[in-house]
Motif scaffolding. Sequence first.
Motif, mmCIF file in Angstrom:
data_model
loop_
_atom_site.group_PDB
_atom_site.id
_atom_site.type_symbol
_atom_site.label_atom_id
_atom_site.label_comp_id
_atom_site.label_asym_id
_atom_site.label_seq_id
_atom_site.Cartn_x
_atom_site.Cartn_y
_atom_site.Cartn_z
ATOM 1 N N ALA A 198 -71.282 -22.673 -72.177
ATOM 2 C CA ALA A 198 -72.165 -23.483 -73.020
ATOM 3 C C ALA A 198 -71.945 -23.275 -74.514
ATOM 4 C CB ALA A 198 -73.621 -23.169 -72.675
ATOM 5 N N ARG A 199 -71.118 -22.332 -74.900
ATOM 6 C CA ARG A 199 -70.884 -22.107 -76.327
ATOM 7 C C ARG A 199 -70.282 -23.356 -76.974
ATOM 8 N NH1 ARG A 199 -67.984 -16.243 -75.377
ATOM 9 N NH2 ARG A 199 -69.893 -15.090 -74.822
ATOM 10 N N PRO A 200 -70.602 -23.600 -78.250
ATOM 11 C CA PRO A 200 -70.124 -24.829 -78.904
ATOM 12 C C PRO A 200 -68.617 -25.036 -78.798
ATOM 13 C CG PRO A 200 -71.756 -23.740 -80.277
ATOM 14 C CD PRO A 200 -71.472 -22.803 -79.128
ATOM 15 N N GLU A 201 -67.849 -23.949 -78.884
ATOM 16 C CA GLU A 201 -66.393 -24.079 -78.856
ATOM 17 C C GLU A 201 -65.849 -24.308 -77.440
ATOM 18 O OE1 GLU A 201 -67.229 -19.544 -78.862
ATOM 19 O OE2 GLU A 201 -68.130 -21.409 -79.648
ATOM 20 N N ASN A 202 -66.702 -24.117 -76.421
ATOM 21 C CA ASN A 202 -66.238 -24.219 -75.033
ATOM 22 C C ASN A 202 -66.830 -25.389 -74.268
ATOM 23 O OD1 ASN A 202 -64.847 -21.807 -75.432
ATOM 24 N ND2 ASN A 202 -66.456 -20.538 -74.527
ATOM 25 N N ARG A 203 -67.995 -25.897 -74.707
ATOM 26 C CA ARG A 203 -68.769 -26.770 -73.813
ATOM 27 C C ARG A 203 -68.082 -28.095 -73.501
ATOM 28 N NH1 ARG A 203 -72.960 -27.659 -78.437
ATOM 29 N NH2 ARG A 203 -73.662 -25.561 -77.815
ATOM 30 N N ALA A 204 -67.382 -28.696 -74.472
ATOM 31 C CA ALA A 204 -66.728 -29.978 -74.185
ATOM 32 C C ALA A 204 -65.670 -29.818 -73.102
ATOM 33 C CB ALA A 204 -66.112 -30.563 -75.449
ATOM 34 N N ALA A 205 -64.885 -28.736 -73.185
ATOM 35 C CA ALA A 205 -63.854 -28.491 -72.171
ATOM 36 C C ALA A 205 -64.478 -28.147 -70.826
ATOM 37 C CB ALA A 205 -62.932 -27.368 -72.631
ATOM 38 N N PHE A 206 -65.595 -27.431 -70.855
ATOM 39 C CA PHE A 206 -66.298 -27.107 -69.608
ATOM 40 C C PHE A 206 -66.758 -28.381 -68.909
ATOM 41 C CE2 PHE A 206 -70.719 -26.142 -67.924
ATOM 42 C CZ PHE A 206 -70.276 -25.719 -66.676
ATOM 43 N N VAL A 207 -67.440 -29.241 -69.646
ATOM 44 C CA VAL A 207 -67.935 -30.485 -69.053
ATOM 45 C C VAL A 207 -66.775 -31.318 -68.537
ATOM 46 C CG1 VAL A 207 -69.154 -32.644 -69.535
ATOM 47 C CG2 VAL A 207 -70.016 -30.481 -70.475
ATOM 48 N N GLN A 208 -65.715 -31.409 -69.324
ATOM 49 C CA GLN A 208 -64.548 -32.183 -68.905
ATOM 50 C C GLN A 208 -63.975 -31.646 -67.599
ATOM 51 O OE1 GLN A 208 -61.387 -32.265 -71.795
ATOM 52 N NE2 GLN A 208 -60.230 -33.847 -70.723
ATOM 53 N N SER A 209 -63.933 -30.314 -67.464
ATOM 54 C CA SER A 209 -63.379 -29.720 -66.237
ATOM 55 C C SER A 209 -64.233 -30.052 -65.025
ATOM 56 C CB SER A 209 -63.247 -28.201 -66.395
ATOM 57 O OG SER A 209 -64.515 -27.550 -66.364
ATOM 58 N N CYS A 210 -65.558 -30.039 -65.192
ATOM 59 C CA CYS A 210 -66.460 -30.344 -64.079
ATOM 60 C C CYS A 210 -66.336 -31.802 -63.657
ATOM 61 C CB CYS A 210 -67.899 -30.016 -64.454
ATOM 62 S SG CYS A 210 -68.197 -28.292 -64.895
ATOM 63 N N LEU A 211 -66.284 -32.694 -64.653
ATOM 64 C CA LEU A 211 -66.163 -34.111 -64.336
ATOM 65 C C LEU A 211 -64.806 -34.436 -63.735
ATOM 66 C CD1 LEU A 211 -68.801 -34.186 -65.928
ATOM 67 C CD2 LEU A 211 -67.948 -36.203 -67.139
ATOM 68 N N ASP A 212 -63.762 -33.745 -64.212
ATOM 69 C CA ASP A 212 -62.426 -34.000 -63.695
ATOM 70 C C ASP A 212 -62.331 -33.648 -62.207
ATOM 71 O OD1 ASP A 212 -59.509 -34.616 -64.205
ATOM 72 O OD2 ASP A 212 -59.352 -32.558 -63.462
ATOM 73 N N VAL A 213 -62.861 -32.478 -61.840
ATOM 74 C CA VAL A 213 -62.749 -32.023 -60.453
ATOM 75 C C VAL A 213 -63.702 -32.780 -59.545
ATOM 76 C CG1 VAL A 213 -62.999 -30.046 -58.898
ATOM 77 C CG2 VAL A 213 -61.965 -29.731 -61.151
ATOM 78 N N PHE A 214 -64.957 -32.940 -59.966
ATOM 79 C CA PHE A 214 -65.982 -33.393 -59.029
ATOM 80 C C PHE A 214 -66.376 -34.874 -59.178
ATOM 81 C CE2 PHE A 214 -66.651 -28.761 -59.386
ATOM 82 C CZ PHE A 214 -66.351 -28.431 -58.073
ATOM 83 N N ILE A 215 -66.394 -35.417 -60.374
ATOM 84 C CA ILE A 215 -66.751 -36.830 -60.533
ATOM 85 C C ILE A 215 -65.502 -37.707 -60.400
ATOM 86 C CG2 ILE A 215 -67.854 -38.563 -61.972
ATOM 87 C CD1 ILE A 215 -69.765 -36.397 -60.982
ATOM 88 N N LYS A 216 -64.448 -37.370 -61.115
ATOM 89 C CA LYS A 216 -63.185 -38.095 -60.949
ATOM 90 C C LYS A 216 -62.505 -37.746 -59.626
ATOM 91 C CE LYS A 216 -62.345 -38.362 -65.944
ATOM 92 N NZ LYS A 216 -61.401 -38.001 -67.044
ATOM 93 N N GLY A 217 -62.895 -36.596 -59.068
ATOM 94 C CA GLY A 217 -62.401 -36.225 -57.739
ATOM 95 C C GLY A 217 -60.997 -35.680 -57.693
ATOM 96 N N ASN A 218 -60.536 -35.093 -58.788
ATOM 97 C CA ASN A 218 -59.191 -34.515 -58.809
ATOM 98 C C ASN A 218 -59.217 -33.103 -58.227
ATOM 99 O OD1 ASN A 218 -58.006 -36.812 -60.016
ATOM 100 N ND2 ASN A 218 -58.758 -36.155 -62.019
ATOM 101 N N LEU A 219 -59.387 -33.042 -56.928
ATOM 102 C CA LEU A 219 -59.500 -31.765 -56.230
ATOM 103 C C LEU A 219 -58.125 -31.113 -56.098
ATOM 104 C CD1 LEU A 219 -61.867 -33.063 -53.403
ATOM 105 C CD2 LEU A 219 -62.546 -31.647 -55.356
ATOM 106 N N PRO A 220 -58.032 -29.816 -56.401
ATOM 107 C CA PRO A 220 -56.724 -29.167 -56.304
ATOM 108 C C PRO A 220 -56.229 -29.115 -54.863
ATOM 109 C CG PRO A 220 -58.438 -27.543 -56.670
ATOM 110 C CD PRO A 220 -59.083 -28.884 -56.835
ATOM 111 N N ASN A 221 -54.921 -29.298 -54.705
ATOM 112 C CA ASN A 221 -54.304 -29.181 -53.389
ATOM 113 C C ASN A 221 -53.963 -27.721 -53.168
ATOM 114 O OD1 ASN A 221 -51.785 -29.183 -51.505
ATOM 115 N ND2 ASN A 221 -52.738 -31.194 -51.215
ATOM 116 N N LEU A 222 -54.743 -27.064 -52.324
ATOM 117 C CA LEU A 222 -54.577 -25.635 -52.074
ATOM 118 C C LEU A 222 -53.985 -25.413 -50.683
ATOM 119 C CD1 LEU A 222 -58.119 -24.530 -53.335
ATOM 120 C CD2 LEU A 222 -55.975 -24.453 -54.625
ATOM 121 N N ASP A 223 -53.049 -24.512 -50.588
ATOM 122 C CA ASP A 223 -52.501 -24.108 -49.289
ATOM 123 C C ASP A 223 -51.886 -25.275 -48.528
ATOM 124 O OD1 ASP A 223 -53.732 -21.619 -49.876
ATOM 125 O OD2 ASP A 223 -55.613 -22.340 -49.030
ATOM 126 N N GLY A 224 -51.407 -26.290 -49.235
ATOM 127 C CA GLY A 224 -50.789 -27.419 -48.568
ATOM 128 C C GLY A 224 -51.757 -28.286 -47.792
#
Length: 434
Positions: free
Chosen positions: A150-176
Amino acid sequence: MRRLTVLLATLATVAALGAAAPAQGHNDRDKPRTVGYFTQWGIYGRQFYVKNLDTSGAAAKLTHLNYAFANIDEQGHCFEANAAGAGDAWADYQWPVPAELSVDGVGDAWGEPLNGNFGQLLKLKQKHPQLKVLLSIGGWTWSTYFSTAARPENRAAFVQSCLDVFIKGNLPNLDGGSGGPGSGLGVFDGIDLDWEWPNWEGEPGNVISPEDKANFTGLVAEFRKQLDALGRANHQRYELSAFLPANPAAMDAGFETKKVFKSLDFATVQGYDFHGTWESLTNQQSALREPAGAPVTPDFTLDRTVRSWLDRGAPRNKIVVGIPYFGRGWTGVTGGGDGLFQPAAGPAPATFEAGYEDYKVLKTLGYPVYRDLRAGHAWLFDGTTFWTYDDPFVVLQKSLFIRREGLGGAMMWSLDGDDANATLTKTIRFGLGG
């Protein structure tokens, strides 16, 4: 005869509350919400699957389903992993759900882009189009690095990471296995923030800072900003909620209430764990009002929690009241009587955690049931073991309280604690007027 008299008195009490409930005139977005938490780990010991939400009838009575939980790494980003205590991508989207446990009766094959709970949630939404599914971040165990994120220098990247994985659905391909770009698109309709708690001690080891209070305001504003921008691009409106504490001291330490609520669609407020086996006296864990003879006063109650948030400027129709689908229990209780406010030797034995048991189990114990109709709570006591819990009469009373007060709805922690007929969920929906 005494039991029948008590039950009739309960019905008369809640009927009177219902008769006093004014019409609220909410629009569709402001109608009373029913928000249920589905736990990632419930598919294991509890054997509670997304399909159970459909077969029990719960899904038809819910407006929102919060999926608990996503974790935050030390750098302050959302992530997926298969690591004990850190992440369970297997349960989330890799597990090939067999046909007999699938919402639509069609089983998964290994390595399909979207399997597991996420795949089943998508199928559930297709069957119940009124249902919004939110990804809940944090929780008691995984709030460790919320302060960092939540720190000012981190929060935009944090939110972007959450939206990228869960809202945009870019789930990492793990273990094939499952995953890949866009594999989870359409599962989640928003984000639920469960930071326990800003600038207040939660689980030992959590990062906390005096700046958390202002930073939480900034964080919810950043989530709102990025969700709205993504929604404009997708022609969809994404929702944002947060889980808030019952303790007034934690409210003041960590939340700029009026500013926070401007960014939220609604907030769920803690309506349970007021007392538990970390204390040596039996007590209520979720009473609507303060019981007579409470050993500490003023005490935590649902009514006091709601009024504390209202006093701090929370909009009435955005307060969603938390209701427990579990009980807290003590054993070795001495002092006689009905067992309330008596010394105990320790936590009561239970299925998964001493002192904590699901409603669906408690209802089968056969212990005498005691009630305080004025205070709005119930408990079980067999002379030795004591359980404080919410049964259908209590949740109906609370639901009518929500209607009467014009609040935003009810939240349930957690849906796997209800019985196979979703009795508590159906009772809450009935009490809220739908």
